[in-house]
Design an enzyme around this catalytic site. Structure first.
Site, PDB file in Angstrom:
ATOM      1  N   LYS A 134       0.728 -25.000   8.751  1.00 12.82           N
ATOM      2  CA  LYS A 134       1.084 -26.081   9.683  1.00 12.82           C
ATOM      3  C   LYS A 134      -0.024 -27.136   9.720  1.00 12.82           C
ATOM      4  CE  LYS A 134       4.119 -22.986  12.161  1.00 12.82           C
ATOM      5  NZ  LYS A 134       4.520 -22.244  13.369  1.00 12.82           N
ATOM      6  N   GLN A 186       1.420 -20.146  18.675  1.00 12.40           N
ATOM      7  CA  GLN A 186       2.003 -19.270  17.662  1.00 12.40           C
ATOM      8  C   GLN A 186       2.366 -17.918  18.273  1.00 12.40           C
ATOM      9  OE1 GLN A 186       2.733 -20.423  14.663  1.00 12.40           O
ATOM     10  NE2 GLN A 186       3.448 -18.539  13.730  1.00 12.40           N
ATOM     11  N   ASP A 211       8.306 -26.810  19.463  1.00 13.38           N
ATOM     12  CA  ASP A 211       8.974 -25.588  19.006  1.00 13.38           C
ATOM     13  C   ASP A 211      10.392 -25.487  19.574  1.00 13.38           C
ATOM     14  OD1 ASP A 211       7.694 -23.823  17.251  1.00 13.38           O
ATOM     15  OD2 ASP A 211       6.300 -23.106  18.797  1.00 13.38           O
TER      16      ASP A 211
HETATM   17  N1  L34 Z   1       5.515 -20.639  18.156  1.00 13.41           N
HETATM   18  N2  L34 Z   1       5.729 -19.010  16.551  1.00 13.41           N
HETATM   19  C1  L34 Z   1       5.996 -20.250  16.968  1.00 13.41           C
HETATM   20  N3  L34 Z   1       6.729 -21.126  16.241  1.00 13.41           N
HETATM   21  C2  L34 Z   1       7.237 -20.759  15.045  1.00 13.41           C
HETATM   22  O1  L34 Z   1       8.023 -21.592  14.355  1.00 13.41           O
HETATM   23  C3  L34 Z   1       6.947 -19.479  14.553  1.00 13.41           C
HETATM   24  N4  L34 Z   1       7.346 -19.044  13.312  1.00 13.41           N
HETATM   25  C4  L34 Z   1       7.778 -17.650  13.157  1.00 13.41           C
HETATM   26  C5  L34 Z   1       6.650 -16.770  13.718  1.00 13.41           C
HETATM   27  N5  L34 Z   1       6.060 -17.314  14.939  1.00 13.41           N
HETATM   28  C6  L34 Z   1       6.223 -18.594  15.359  1.00 13.41           C
HETATM   29  C7  L34 Z   1       6.860 -19.498  12.130  1.00 13.41           C
HETATM   30  O2  L34 Z   1       6.176 -20.497  12.021  1.00 13.41           O
HETATM   31  C8  L34 Z   1       7.935 -17.521  11.662  1.00 13.41           C
HETATM   32  N6  L34 Z   1       7.256 -18.692  11.105  1.00 13.41           N
HETATM   33  C9  L34 Z   1       7.050 -18.914   9.733  1.00 13.41           C
HETATM   34  C10 L34 Z   1       6.459 -20.074   9.244  1.00 13.41           C
HETATM   35  C11 L34 Z   1       6.250 -20.284   7.891  1.00 13.41           C
HETATM   36  C12 L34 Z   1       6.630 -19.341   6.980  1.00 13.41           C
HETATM   37  C13 L34 Z   1       7.225 -18.165   7.429  1.00 13.41           C
HETATM   38  C14 L34 Z   1       7.432 -17.962   8.793  1.00 13.41           C
HETATM   39  C15 L34 Z   1       6.350 -19.594   5.540  1.00 13.41           C
HETATM   40  O3  L34 Z   1       5.750 -20.570   5.188  1.00 13.41           O
HETATM   41  N7  L34 Z   1       6.754 -18.702   4.644  1.00 13.41           N
HETATM   42  C16 L34 Z   1       6.537 -18.832   3.222  1.00 13.41           C
HETATM   43  C17 L34 Z   1       5.678 -17.697   2.728  1.00 13.41           C
HETATM   44  C18 L34 Z   1       4.306 -17.705   3.276  1.00 13.41           C
HETATM   45  C19 L34 Z   1       3.594 -16.400   2.976  1.00 13.41           C
HETATM   46  O4  L34 Z   1       3.096 -16.242   1.864  1.00 13.41           O
HETATM   47  O5  L34 Z   1       3.555 -15.561   3.865  1.00 13.41           O
HETATM   48  C20 L34 Z   1       7.860 -18.804   2.500  1.00 13.41           C
HETATM   49  O6  L34 Z   1       7.946 -19.376   1.417  1.00 13.41           O
HETATM   50  O7  L34 Z   1       8.806 -18.202   3.036  1.00 13.41           O
END
Ligand code: L34
Length: 289
Positions: A54, A98, A121
């Site tokens: 982020k 988060q 959010d």
């Molecule tokens: N307050 N908490 C708040 N807001 C959110 O929107 C989130 N979330 C969830 C968990 N807690 C939160 C996220 O940001 C899940 N989440 C999230 C964000 C980004 C990715 C996955 C979950 C992401 O970038 N995933 C990548 C892989 C990254 C890795 O290697 O782990 C993908 O390509 O799916």
């Protein structure tokens, strides 16, 4: 048949380019710089990755970002005081705490303390209520990203049978609500399945669009879907073998028309929609929209 990949990693780049232009114009025309504060309490490894992504996106786009890391034993009162300060800070248009939070902190108290006008959010009850009424200020980032993936991939939702697996407050409930609105990119017939559902496969087999946020690997296998289904896999499960979603990708991709990969599907869209909400908030604060 092998499914088309719905590449969130690519679509999110395209949205970033659009946002860059918008941010440059905001700066030039109105002298407005969008600002986001991210708060991470504790040392959860996955949360560090997400919050890091982020912050990086902010830098890339020219969004002012303040990253606040607090120790895992932070008192709830201190977190609430920090949020109060950020609520009053004019440089900050978005505040993100988060999740998950350490168990000794009451999540509800924290989420309610964020000014709904800075709640990028979309987790504050005011914003959840507005979403249900079809008058959202901020759509929650993951559901918003899913809807954008469907729209930009040309997948028709109007009249579609959408089945959502999972009823969380951050994915299942809001995406179901968004897709049933009488709007473009919505107007679907929505079913929500959850751990209390009696015969899960009987529902998932009916889906034209299947959205899976179950929090469990292989929750959906090939025998549970119909030919030509569009599958959105919201799962992020860290196994010893690597990162996998909630869908048995190798099996299901042979029946699906289109499917999101994990990683590179919904995850990157969550990040970019947070950027979009932050820009939206900056515009709202400046009276531009
Ligand atoms: N307050 N908490 C708040 N807001 C959110 O929107 C989130 N979330 C969830 C968990 N807690 C939160 C996220 O940001 C899940 N989440 C999230 C964000 C980004 C990715 C996955 C979950 C992401 O970038 N995933 C990548 C892989 C990254 C890795 O290697 O782990 C993908 O390509 O799916």
């Amino acid at each position: 048949m092998s499914a088309t990949l719905i590449k969130g990693s690519e679509i999110s780049k395209q949205i970033k380019e659009e946002l860059k232009l918008e941010i440059t114009e905001l700066k030039k025309k109105y002298n407005v710089i969008p600002g986001l504060a991210t708060i991470l309490v504790g040392e959860d490894e996955a949360s560090k990755v997400y919050v890091g992504a982020k912050e990086k996106a902010c830098k890339e786009l020219g969004i002012y970002s303040e990253r606040i890391n607090l120790p895992g034993d932070t008192k709830e009162g201190d977190l609430l005081a920090l949020i109060e300060r950020l609520n009053k800070d004019d440089r900050i248009h978005g505040i993100l705490v988060q999740l998950p939070l350490p168990r000794h902190i009451n999540k509800t108290n924290v989420l309610y303390a964020i000014d709904p006008k800075k709640d990028v959010d979309g987790f504050h009850p005011v914003n959840i209520g507005k979403l249900m009424l079809g008058e959202p200020d901020f759509l929650p980032c993951t559901p918003h990203g899913i809807q954008e993936l469907l729209i930009r991939s040309g997948i028709e939702t109007d009249g579609a049978e959408v089945v959502v697996v999972g009823r969380s407050n951050i994915v299942g409930k809001p995406i179901a609500n968004m897709l049933l609105q009488k709007k473009k990119g919505a107007n679907a017939t929505v079913t929500i399945c959850h751990t209390g559902t009696k015969d899960l496969a009987s529902h998932t087999k009916r889906a034209d669009i299947l959205i899976v946020a179950a929090g469990r690997p292989k929750a959906i296998t090939a025998d549970m879907v119909k030919d030509g289904v569009v599958v959105i896999d919201v799962g992020v499960n860290r196994l010893e073998t690597g990162l996998v979603g909630d869908v048995d990708f190798d099996g299901v991709k042979e029946k699906a028309k289109a499917i999101t990969p994990v990683p590179g599907g919904v995850g990157p869209m969550t990040i970019v929609m947070l950027m979009k909400n932050t820009v939206q908030s900056a515009k709202m604060h400046a009276g531009i929209v």
